[in-house]
Write a protein that holds these residues in place. Structure first.
Motif, mmCIF file in Angstrom:
data_model
loop_
_atom_site.group_PDB
_atom_site.id
_atom_site.type_symbol
_atom_site.label_atom_id
_atom_site.label_comp_id
_atom_site.label_asym_id
_atom_site.label_seq_id
_atom_site.Cartn_x
_atom_site.Cartn_y
_atom_site.Cartn_z
ATOM 1 N N ALA A 55 5.706 -6.432 -1.937
ATOM 2 C CA ALA A 55 5.366 -5.119 -2.488
ATOM 3 C C ALA A 55 5.308 -4.065 -1.385
ATOM 4 O O ALA A 55 5.828 -2.944 -1.534
ATOM 5 N N VAL A 56 4.668 -4.408 -0.254
ATOM 6 C CA VAL A 56 4.569 -3.465 0.862
ATOM 7 C C VAL A 56 5.940 -3.236 1.491
ATOM 8 O O VAL A 56 6.271 -2.115 1.876
ATOM 9 N N LEU A 57 6.743 -4.287 1.589
ATOM 10 C CA LEU A 57 8.088 -4.147 2.149
ATOM 11 C C LEU A 57 8.914 -3.160 1.337
ATOM 12 O O LEU A 57 9.596 -2.290 1.901
ATOM 13 N N ARG A 58 8.858 -3.256 0.017
ATOM 14 C CA ARG A 58 9.619 -2.319 -0.829
ATOM 15 C C ARG A 58 9.171 -0.879 -0.589
ATOM 16 O O ARG A 58 10.004 0.033 -0.473
ATOM 17 N N ARG A 59 7.860 -0.683 -0.513
ATOM 18 C CA ARG A 59 7.335 0.667 -0.306
ATOM 19 C C ARG A 59 7.696 1.210 1.076
ATOM 20 O O ARG A 59 8.157 2.348 1.210
ATOM 21 N N GLU A 60 7.492 0.398 2.101
ATOM 22 C CA GLU A 60 7.766 0.861 3.460
ATOM 23 C C GLU A 60 9.260 1.014 3.707
ATOM 24 O O GLU A 60 9.681 1.867 4.494
ATOM 25 N N TRP A 61 10.064 0.205 3.046
ATOM 26 C CA TRP A 61 11.521 0.331 3.162
ATOM 27 C C TRP A 61 11.968 1.691 2.634
ATOM 28 O O TRP A 61 12.790 2.380 3.269
ATOM 29 N N ALA A 62 11.428 2.098 1.492
ATOM 30 C CA ALA A 62 11.763 3.402 0.919
ATOM 31 C C ALA A 62 11.328 4.532 1.848
ATOM 32 O O ALA A 62 12.060 5.513 2.039
ATOM 33 N N ASN A 63 10.133 4.401 2.436
ATOM 34 C CA ASN A 63 9.660 5.425 3.372
ATOM 35 C C ASN A 63 10.560 5.517 4.597
ATOM 36 O O ASN A 63 10.913 6.611 5.052
ATOM 37 N N ALA A 64 10.921 4.351 5.157
ATOM 38 C CA ALA A 64 11.762 4.334 6.352
ATOM 39 C C ALA A 64 13.153 4.884 6.061
ATOM 40 O O ALA A 64 13.747 5.592 6.896
ATOM 41 N N ARG A 65 13.661 4.577 4.886
ATOM 42 C CA ARG A 65 14.987 5.096 4.504
ATOM 43 C C ARG A 65 14.953 6.609 4.366
ATOM 44 O O ARG A 65 15.872 7.313 4.815
#
Length: 301
Positions: free
Chosen positions: A152-162
Motif C-alpha cells: 500500500a505504501v509502495l503504491r502511494r510513494e511510487w505515485a508521489n515519486a513519479r
C-alpha cells in the motif's frame, strides 16, 4: 492533578456561548481546538489530526453539510467522528447530516451530560478502530509492517515519486541458511532471530517516510522514498555488517552466525508499473546469494 484523557477534538461553531459551553464540558481531553467559520475549520482539519469534530450545521460562510462533504474522503480514510451540534430540529436535517458522513446528531440547546456521553462513546469507537487498523498493518511475529502495508505504501510513494520525478530505492533482504537454522535450533530460535533482525532494521531507519516490512517468511524489505541508489547501498551494507557483528549463533552456517543477503534497486518512476522496482531488487538479492551470501548487490531498475 488529573491527567488529561487522550482525545483530539475540534469544536466548530460561530456562537461564542456555545463554544464556551462545549469547551467546559470537554476540558478533560488532551487537545481541544476551536473554529468559528467553515474555512477556518477546513484549514485546521487539513493541518491537524482530530478524533472527533463537533460541527454546527449553520456557519457564516458555508454549512456544516458542505464541510462534511468536502472532507468525506478524509473521514473515510482516518475514521474521524463528526457529531453535528445544531439548532435545526427537522428529521431531514438529521438524515442529511448522517448521509454526509456524520456519526451522530445533537440538538441545541445542548445538554452537557449528553455531549459528554456522546463524545466519550464515539472517541472510544475511534480509538478501537485505530487499534484494529494498526494491527492489520503489523506483522504479528516481528512487530514491523506486514507485506500488505508495504504494498500500500509502495503504491502511494511510487505515485508521489513519479509526479515529483524523485528517485526511490528498495532493499530486499533474505536471512541466509534460515531453514538450516530452524532445523538445528528449532523454530522458536528462528523466530527469535527474525525479531532481532527486524529490530536491527528498524533501528537504522531515521525518516518517517522510510518503511521496514516483513515480506514473508525470512524476507524483509526496506522502502526508501526520495533516496538515490548510493544512499540505499550504503544503508544496506551497514545492515549486513551490523548483523554480522551481532554474532547471533548459527551452527549450520559457514559464517557460524546469522547473516543476511541483500539486493538494492533504485529508480525514478516513469509509469505505473511499480513491480519493476520489486523485480529488480529481487534479482539483485538472488545475485547476492549466488555470490556467496552475507553480501549486497545493487542495480538501477
Amino acid at each position: 492533578m488529573t491527567t488529561p484523557e487522550t482525545g483530539r477534538i475540534l469544536i466548530v461553531d460561530d456562537d461564542p456561548l456555545v463554544i464556551r459551553l462545549l469547551a467546559s464540558a470537554l476540558t478533560q481531553y488532551s487537545t481541544l481546538m476551536f473554529a468559528t467559520s467553515g474555512n477556518e475549520a477546513l484549514k485546521m482539519i487539513r493541518q491537524y489530526d482530530f478524533d472527533v469534530i463537533l460541527l454546527d450545521a449553520t456557519l457564516p460562510d458555508q454549512s456544516g453539510y458542505e464541510i462534511c462533504q468536502k472532507i468525506s474522503r478524509q473521514l473515510e480514510r482516518d475514521g474521524v467522528q463528526v457529531i453535528f451540534v445544531t439548532g435545526q430540529t427537522e428529521i431531514d436535517a438529521e438524515t442529511r447530516a448522517l448521509e454526509c458522513g456524520a456519526v451522530d446528531f445533537i440538538r441545541k440547546p445542548v445538554s452537557v451530560p449528553v455531549v459528554q456521553a456522546r463524545v466519550r462513546t464515539h472517541l472510544t469507537l475511534k480509538q478501537r478502530t485505530d487499534q484494529l487498523k494498526l494491527l492489520s498493518r503489523i506483522d504479528g511475529l516481528t512487530g514491523v509492517n506486514n507485506r500488505g502495508e508495504f504494498e500500500a505504501v509502495l503504491r502511494r510513494e511510487w505515485a508521489n515519486a513519479r509526479r515529483q520525478k524523485h528517485p526511490m530505492s528498495l532493499i530486499f533482504i533474505d536471512v541466509d541458511y534460515f531453514k538450516k537454522l530452524n532445523d538445528a535450533l528449532g523454530h522458536q530460535a528462528g523466530d527469535d532471530r527474525l525479531r532481532a533482525i527486524a529490530k536491527l532494521l528498524s533501528s537504522e531507519i531515521n525518516r518517517n517516510t522510510d518503511l521496514v516490512a516483513r515480506y514473508g517468511g525470512e524476507e524483509f524489505v526496506i522502502l526508501l522514498p526520495n533516496t538515490p541508489q548510493s544512499w540505499a547501498l550504503k544503508l544496506g551494507q551497514n545492515l549486513v555488517d551490523k548483523l554480522f557483528d551481532l554474532n547471533l549463533p548459527h551452527p549450520d552456517s559457514p559464517f557460524e552466525r546469522v547473516t543476511i543477503s541483500a539486493g538494492v534497486a533504485s529508480i525514478v518512476p516513469e509509469n505505473e508499473n511499480y513491480d519493476t522496482l520489486i523485480e529488480a531488487a529481487d534479482q539483485c538479492l538472488y545475485q547476492a546469494k549466488t555470490d556467496g551470501r552475507n553480501t549486497i548487490v545493487s542495480a538501477t531498475a
